[in-house]
Design a protein around this motif. Structure first.
Motif, short mmCIF file in Angstrom:
data_model
loop_
_atom_site.label_atom_id
_atom_site.label_comp_id
_atom_site.label_asym_id
_atom_site.label_seq_id
_atom_site.Cartn_x
_atom_site.Cartn_y
_atom_site.Cartn_z
N PHE A 62 0.74 -1.12 0.01
CA PHE A 62 0.08 -0.14 0.08
C PHE A 62 0.98 1.19 -0.08
O PHE A 62 2.09 1.39 0.23
N VAL A 63 0.18 2.15 -0.52
CA VAL A 63 1.07 3.58 -0.65
C VAL A 63 -0.01 4.62 -0.43
O VAL A 63 -1.23 4.43 -0.88
N GLY A 64 0.13 5.63 0.35
CA GLY A 64 -0.43 6.86 0.83
C GLY A 64 0.02 8.12 0.92
O GLY A 64 1.04 8.23 0.98
N TYR A 65 -0.76 9.21 1.10
CA TYR A 65 -0.39 10.32 1.35
C TYR A 65 -1.21 11.02 2.38
O TYR A 65 -2.49 11.22 2.10
N MET A 66 -0.70 11.85 3.02
CA MET A 66 -1.63 12.71 4.09
C MET A 66 -1.55 14.15 3.64
O MET A 66 -1.04 14.83 3.46
N LEU A 67 -3.13 14.41 3.10
CA LEU A 67 -3.71 15.49 2.53
C LEU A 67 -3.66 16.60 3.58
O LEU A 67 -3.33 17.78 3.25
N THR A 68 -4.03 16.24 4.71
CA THR A 68 -3.90 17.28 5.91
C THR A 68 -3.52 16.28 7.10
O THR A 68 -3.16 15.16 7.01
N ASP A 69 -3.52 16.83 8.39
CA ASP A 69 -3.21 16.19 9.54
C ASP A 69 -4.18 15.17 9.90
O ASP A 69 -3.99 14.15 10.60
N ASN A 70 -5.25 15.13 9.30
CA ASN A 70 -6.39 14.10 9.50
C ASN A 70 -6.96 13.45 8.30
O ASN A 70 -7.26 12.41 8.33
N TRP A 71 -6.72 14.00 6.96
CA TRP A 71 -7.31 13.29 5.88
C TRP A 71 -6.14 12.57 5.19
O TRP A 71 -5.19 13.39 5.18
N SER A 72 -6.16 11.62 4.56
CA SER A 72 -5.42 10.70 3.87
C SER A 72 -5.98 10.11 2.65
O SER A 72 -7.08 9.85 2.55
N VAL A 73 -5.19 9.55 1.79
CA VAL A 73 -5.86 8.97 0.43
C VAL A 73 -4.66 7.73 0.68
O VAL A 73 -3.41 7.93 1.05
N GLU A 74 -5.14 6.64 0.20
CA GLU A 74 -4.36 5.12 0.19
C GLU A 74 -4.65 4.50 -0.88
O GLU A 74 -5.77 4.24 -1.24
N ILE A 75 -3.69 3.79 -1.62
CA ILE A 75 -3.92 2.76 -2.96
C ILE A 75 -3.39 1.65 -2.24
O ILE A 75 -2.02 1.39 -2.18
N PRO A 76 -4.27 0.56 -2.25
CA PRO A 76 -3.70 -0.78 -1.98
C PRO A 76 -3.10 -1.39 -3.39
O PRO A 76 -3.57 -0.87 -4.31
N ILE A 77 -1.95 -2.19 -3.32
CA ILE A 77 -1.33 -2.74 -4.60
C ILE A 77 -1.45 -4.40 -4.17
O ILE A 77 -0.74 -4.56 -3.54
N GLY A 78 -2.24 -4.86 -5.18
CA GLY A 78 -1.88 -6.20 -5.20
C GLY A 78 -1.51 -7.03 -6.21
O GLY A 78 -1.38 -6.29 -7.39
N PHE A 79 -1.52 -8.03 -6.31
CA PHE A 79 -1.03 -9.02 -7.75
C PHE A 79 -2.18 -9.96 -7.96
O PHE A 79 -1.72 -10.91 -8.94
N GLY A 80 -3.15 -9.94 -7.66
CA GLY A 80 -4.23 -11.02 -7.99
C GLY A 80 -4.84 -12.09 -6.80
O GLY A 80 -3.75 -12.40 -5.89
N PHE A 81 -5.82 -12.27 -6.62
CA PHE A 81 -6.50 -13.38 -6.01
C PHE A 81 -7.22 -14.25 -6.62
O PHE A 81 -7.72 -14.05 -7.86
N VAL A 88 -10.22 7.03 0.85
CA VAL A 88 -10.12 8.34 1.29
C VAL A 88 -10.42 7.90 2.77
O VAL A 88 -11.06 7.08 3.20
N GLN A 89 -9.27 8.38 3.77
CA GLN A 89 -9.29 7.96 5.00
C GLN A 89 -9.45 9.31 6.19
O GLN A 89 -8.87 10.23 5.72
N TYR A 90 -10.27 9.28 7.20
CA TYR A 90 -10.26 10.24 8.06
C TYR A 90 -9.76 9.77 9.38
O TYR A 90 -10.31 8.82 9.87
N ARG A 91 -8.46 10.35 9.73
CA ARG A 91 -7.91 9.78 10.98
C ARG A 91 -8.20 10.53 12.39
O ARG A 91 -7.84 11.93 12.04
N PHE A 92 -8.49 9.95 13.32
CA PHE A 92 -8.96 10.73 14.45
C PHE A 92 -7.44 11.03 15.18
O PHE A 92 -6.54 10.35 15.19
N LEU A 93 -7.83 11.96 16.36
CA LEU A 93 -6.75 12.17 17.20
C LEU A 93 -5.60 13.16 16.50
O LEU A 93 -5.70 13.45 15.18
N GLU A 94 -4.92 13.70 17.34
CA GLU A 94 -3.65 14.65 16.69
C GLU A 94 -2.57 13.76 16.05
O GLU A 94 -2.42 12.49 16.18
N PRO A 95 -1.61 14.42 15.27
CA PRO A 95 -0.65 13.74 14.58
C PRO A 95 0.39 13.27 15.46
O PRO A 95 1.16 12.32 15.17
N THR A 96 0.51 13.73 16.61
CA THR A 96 1.29 13.12 17.41
C THR A 96 0.97 11.88 18.28
O THR A 96 1.70 11.45 18.97
#
Length: 225
Positions: free
Chosen positions: A69-88, A116-124
């Motif tokens: 998986f690879v992702g990026y924090m858009l803000t301190d709470n919002w992120s996007v993530e892309i799962p990467i697999g090779f087939g099931f 798209v993910q919303y992460r609770f609590l502070e970045p710390t």
């Protein structure tokens, strides 16, 4: 030793154990990792169109594979993530009126997803629960029928019955958590339900509609850049 000093020292140790560097989880942070994903369909099958035995249905089995998986924090709470697999690869088993016949086919699927993910609590915070939502394109390929399907199908063509599973979009909702091992390394786990329906067509012209709605479990280890 003064009890107040001891209490303050203990509180400082506790806070240190519950927090990590803000720079590791704040906006602008890239992250990625490796883990394992299990896809377990919750199959609700329609009936195979005629000519077919009464109540001919299917049940689709589960599979577990390594994923990235690879992702990026858009803000301190919002992120996007892309799962990467090779087939099931999933077994297609007889159900309903043909329950007990075992595997009647197999199909491979490459789920292409974006969350798209919303992460609770502070970045710390060391522990951060999150909710996720997204879309998945289920790319089915490598389908094959079995000898059991050939024997069961009254319309079995010369050369045997082959199958084709329609590629479809679905949408997902889920819950997850990350736990920071240190400033960079973390453990991630999440569960999601994907709402997905498809149609399987036999080369004899028969069709069967199936609601898959799989449960998706992922556990991994990641690194923040």
């Amino acid at each position: 030793m003064d009890k107040k000093i001891v209490a303050r020292a203990a509180a400082a140790v506790l806070l240190a154990g519950c927090a990590v560097s803000a720079s590791a989880q704040k906006a602008g942070t890239w992250f990625g990792g490796v883990g394992a994903t299990r896809i377990a369909p919750n199959t609700e099958s329609g009936n195979l169109s005629p000519p077919a035995a009464t109540n001919t249905q299917v049940d689709v089995g589960a599979d577990t594979q390594p994923t990235f998986f690879v992702g990026y924090m858009l803000t301190d709470n919002w992120s996007v993530e892309i799962p990467i697999g090779f087939g099931f690869e999933h077994d297609i088993n007889g159900a309903g009126g043909i329950a007990g016949t075992g595997r009647i086919g197999t199909t491979k699927v490459l789920p292409v997803s974006a969350f798209v993910q919303y992460r609770f609590l502070e970045p710390t915070a060391r522990f951060r629960p999150y909710v996720l939502g997204g879309i998945t394109y289920a790319y089915f390929y490598g389908e094959s029928g079995s000898a059991a399907l050939n024997a069961l199908n009254p319309a079995n063509p010369p050369g045997g019955t082959s199958i084709d599973v329609d590629k479809r979009f679905g949408w997902s909702l889920g819950l997850g958590m990350t736990y920071a091992i240190n400033e960079r390394w973390f453990i991630d786990a999440h569960y999601a339900r994907t709402w997905l329906r498809t149609t399987t067509t036999l080369n004899s012209g028969q069709k069967i509609d199936t609601k898959l709605d799989p449960d998706v479990w992922t556990v991994g280890v990641g690194y923040r850049f």
